[in-house]
Design a protein around this motif. Sequence first.
Motif, mmCIF file in Angstrom:
data_model
loop_
_atom_site.group_PDB
_atom_site.id
_atom_site.type_symbol
_atom_site.label_atom_id
_atom_site.label_comp_id
_atom_site.label_asym_id
_atom_site.label_seq_id
_atom_site.Cartn_x
_atom_site.Cartn_y
_atom_site.Cartn_z
ATOM 1 N N ALA A 1 0.818 -1.211 0.000
ATOM 2 C CA ALA A 1 0.000 0.000 0.000
ATOM 3 C C ALA A 1 0.852 1.262 0.000
ATOM 4 C CB ALA A 1 -0.942 -0.015 1.197
ATOM 5 N N ALA A 2 1.896 1.305 0.828
ATOM 6 C CA ALA A 2 2.748 2.491 0.905
ATOM 7 C C ALA A 2 3.477 2.724 -0.421
ATOM 8 C CB ALA A 2 3.738 2.348 2.049
ATOM 9 N N ASN B 1 4.134 13.167 -2.893
ATOM 10 C CA ASN B 1 4.801 13.117 -1.594
ATOM 11 C C ASN B 1 5.407 11.741 -1.325
ATOM 12 O OD1 ASN B 1 2.077 14.322 -1.805
ATOM 13 N ND2 ASN B 1 2.684 15.493 -0.014
ATOM 14 N N PRO B 2 6.347 11.662 -0.401
ATOM 15 C CA PRO B 2 6.847 10.345 0.042
ATOM 16 C C PRO B 2 5.919 9.757 1.104
ATOM 17 C CG PRO B 2 8.119 12.095 1.078
ATOM 18 C CD PRO B 2 7.159 12.774 0.142
ATOM 19 N N GLY C 1 -1.598 15.104 0.550
ATOM 20 C CA GLY C 1 -1.086 14.509 -0.678
ATOM 21 C C GLY C 1 -1.584 15.227 -1.911
ATOM 22 N N VAL C 2 -0.723 15.321 -2.912
ATOM 23 C CA VAL C 2 -1.072 15.930 -4.189
ATOM 24 C C VAL C 2 -0.966 14.862 -5.276
ATOM 25 C CG1 VAL C 2 -0.510 17.716 -5.883
ATOM 26 C CG2 VAL C 2 -0.216 18.178 -3.441
ATOM 27 N N LEU C 3 -2.019 14.747 -6.061
ATOM 28 C CA LEU C 3 -2.081 13.746 -7.129
ATOM 29 C C LEU C 3 -2.057 14.454 -8.477
ATOM 30 C CD1 LEU C 3 -2.566 10.695 -7.808
ATOM 31 C CD2 LEU C 3 -4.999 11.238 -7.875
ATOM 32 N N ILE D 1 6.335 18.037 -3.018
ATOM 33 C CA ILE D 1 6.976 17.095 -3.948
ATOM 34 C C ILE D 1 8.190 16.476 -3.278
ATOM 35 C CG2 ILE D 1 8.177 16.872 -6.157
ATOM 36 C CD1 ILE D 1 6.478 19.115 -7.225
ATOM 37 N N GLY D 2 8.198 15.172 -3.215
ATOM 38 C CA GLY D 2 9.320 14.465 -2.601
ATOM 39 C C GLY D 2 10.590 14.662 -3.406
#
Length: 1002
Positions: free
Chosen positions: A681-682, A691-692, A704-706, A885-886
Amino acid sequence: MTNYRIQNKGRINYKKRINFSFDGKNYQGFEGDTVASALLANGVHLMGRSFKYHRPRGPVTAGSEEPNALIGTQRPDRASDRYEPNTRATYQEIYEGLITTSQNNWPSLTFDVGAINDRFSKLFSAGFYYKTFMWPKSFWDKVYEPAIRSAAGLGVSPDKADPDHYASRYLHCDILIIGAGPSGIAAALQASENDTASIVLVDENSEIGGTLLSETQVTIDQEAASDWLANALTKLQNKQNVRILTRTTAIGYYHQNMVGLAQKLTDHLSSPPQDAPRERLWRVRAKQVVLAQGAMERPLVFDGNDRPGVMLSGAASIYLNRYGVLVGRKPAFVTSHDSAWYSAFELADAGADIAAVIDTRSDVNQALCAEADKRGIPYFLNHTVSKTQGRLRISALTMNALNGDIVKPGNVIPCDALLMCGGWTPSLHLFSHTKGTLNWDEKQQVFLPGTLTEECQIAGACRGLWGIETCLEDGIKAGLAALEALQLTTDQISHSVANDHMGEGVTHKELPSDKPINSQKAFIDFQNDVLAKDIRLAVREGMRSIEHVKRYTTNGMATDQGKMSNMNGLTIAADALGKDIPKVGLTTFRPPYTPTTFGTFAGYHKEQCFEVTRKSPIDRWAEKNGAVFEPVSLWRRAWYFPRSGESLHDAVARECASTRKSLGIFDASTLGKINIIGPDAAEFLNRLYTNPWTKLAVGRCRYGVLLGEDGFIRDDGVIGRMAEDNFHVTTTTGGAASVLNMMEDYLQTEWPDLQVWLTSTTEQWATIAINGPNARNMLAPLVEGLDISDTAFPHMSVADCTVAGMKARLFRMSFTGELGFEINVPASQGLLLWDALMAAGKPYDICPYGTETMHVLRAEKGYIIVGQDTDGTLTPFDAGLGWAIGKKKPDFVGKRSLDRPDMHKTDRKQLVGLKTKIPEQVLEEGAQIVNTPDEVIPAKMVGHVTSSYWSETLGHSIALAVIENGLNRLGETVYIPMPNEILAAEIVKTVFYDPDGLRLNG
């Protein structure tokens, strides 16, 4: 009024007379008649006008493939509000008081001013609109387009709401048999011998039987065809595993044996039951489908083949043997196939004086000639019809002798009907819907079904088998094959047939004539007035594909979808190109098979049921407490809660102030919620979101950004980690379905190796947000099993606990900038929790607030709403979300697009804040932004306002906007042109309130 009825012949009920009208004139028919058969019985052949040339037209067929006899229909009790155009007179059954009208004419059917087009037909050749309306360009808006629009369409569109309602059902069966002619009935009889197989037999006519309904000479199992049919129907009706649906058309054949059926329920009734639906759409999923749709008779193409009274010979047999109607007292026949001879014999035996049987072939079965001699029917072999006469109905034809393709001078033969037959074309429309291949049969000059793509059997004439005995045998084989595919067995039945006939024929392009091709009016598509010379012109002008020819000439684009015209058009195109027919190609057949009402497809979805309104578990409380609602996606949401005398502005100002001062409560149940579970899942979230997620601790949340593959923001939301392999994902209200679809798509097609399971839980959780300085004070006494102090349960935490005695999932998060919590409980307990929170919040002056206040509070903090502050072209950097952003992530959806040079240009539109120079001025959302107040029109728009509100907290209007290079222009002034003035605003940061975020901790 001439009577063409042969009393007591046919299958109609002579004991029940029915009155109806056509163009204001009253007529009589009998129960079982169609409008066409009843009018023909009264000597009426003229029923309509063609589309382009407004030529007089009468029925050419007796079934659903009819291209000419299109009429308007009205019920007598609802004539003012129940009108339907383009009803096929050959298909509409009459009932007491039915009102019918002709179409596409003015001022009357017999004298139509539009017929002047016929005189100038040379100006309207194929593709004339592509050439005529190109010059001068200035004429398009004022001359050409209005004229085209006024001439477009057949019939008159209803201008009142449809008073009828429609139904829909799902049906699963073992075997679906489409077409109840000899093959379909035989397949049903055979398959029903196994009592465990569920069988559905459908036919578009009012009774099953197909060609057997009009067959008088054939005997089956030593019984007359009509008696055998009656016994077969009784046997099928007595079978518990058989369902028969009449007046039901299979309109589309879709993937995995899904077939759409349109069933007419009340169009044949004079007084339908009060609440009975007019039509029903069946969505049938069958394990096996048997296609037994038969074949359609092909017209011949010759000069004047469209006059009223010119029709198919097979149609004449149907009108005689099924409806007891002679289509003419002195009919003539022109044919290239044996079957027309049998029709001539039947009409002669019924009392018609056959003017002539004209056969284009020189070699005809001598048995046919002998039968004609026996009846005194004159016949002419190696002859053709070169033209016809008559204004509103055929009165004579010109017959010419053939010498190869050369026509010798001919004779005029008086007649009151001309019945033609150019052979038969297998009905393959439904098969073609499945993308099955078609093979060309050179001997029969027809396309036949080839490779199958679905679990289906094809039987009888629709695969090029002719004759009742052959079709019965093939139907039996199809029924057995369907059972065997289901691993079911039964004993094989058999039938014996006598006096069977069908015969042979040849295929023609247009028939030779003594007139030049360009002078002939030899029609291919009767409704759209496509001539044989139009096909040849299209080829001369460069059209090589039959699809291009079709669109250039409109051949096959009428309401019959080319059932009458496709093969003739293809034959002529192939001849013009000098190619074999299969090398020219075949046009695409698309559903629906016949014109189908919008109501059938809509079903129950009309008026209040047109768009489903979803309501949250708190909706009843909001309605009871005076909420004003607004639609958000498919949800009804509380917009604001006005007190006595309050306006929207007043109520929102109060709700904002109460929430910031003490405590506000908000129904957030509509947020999209997805449960993501599994060992990977992660990793799955890591690949999707910017994101991480791998190192996110259990019990913690993250925004979270998609993105899409294009690198632009698609959705956002807070995601909480409930366990190592369990994430609770939230999405925007409107994005819930699309985000889940996107996740499923990537999981199934890109990363099928990941062990992840996705479950939509949007409607399983009721979500209540509480915000304000007193949020913890109010909530803490209600929480069991969890310390929600700031130290133990900091911002962006999540945990399962008990709230007010209910099992809950508690998030510490805020969309207002104040101390906030979101409580999730099972939806069935949402209202109970709301009541408990309202009671506990009384000491803190708890204030319910709606979506408008939510928007103001979040905008004061610069929190974006995807779809409002983003327009599908904003990257996270553009929206000020670069921090999400990771930096160390090797990849995620959209990452490569973010690395494109265009994504880093300084002139990209970026999200910023705006403060008007005059505090009281509230900008309009969507208003365009320019750089200077004196921009010359057309001005360069550098951006637009995305969100705009009055902030009671700040005492100033605020706005969010996207502006070119906006992040580097802080402090500059931009201008917003409005109809009466130009407003000025300063570009500022997006966070207007509490920029340091101190209030998140209360």
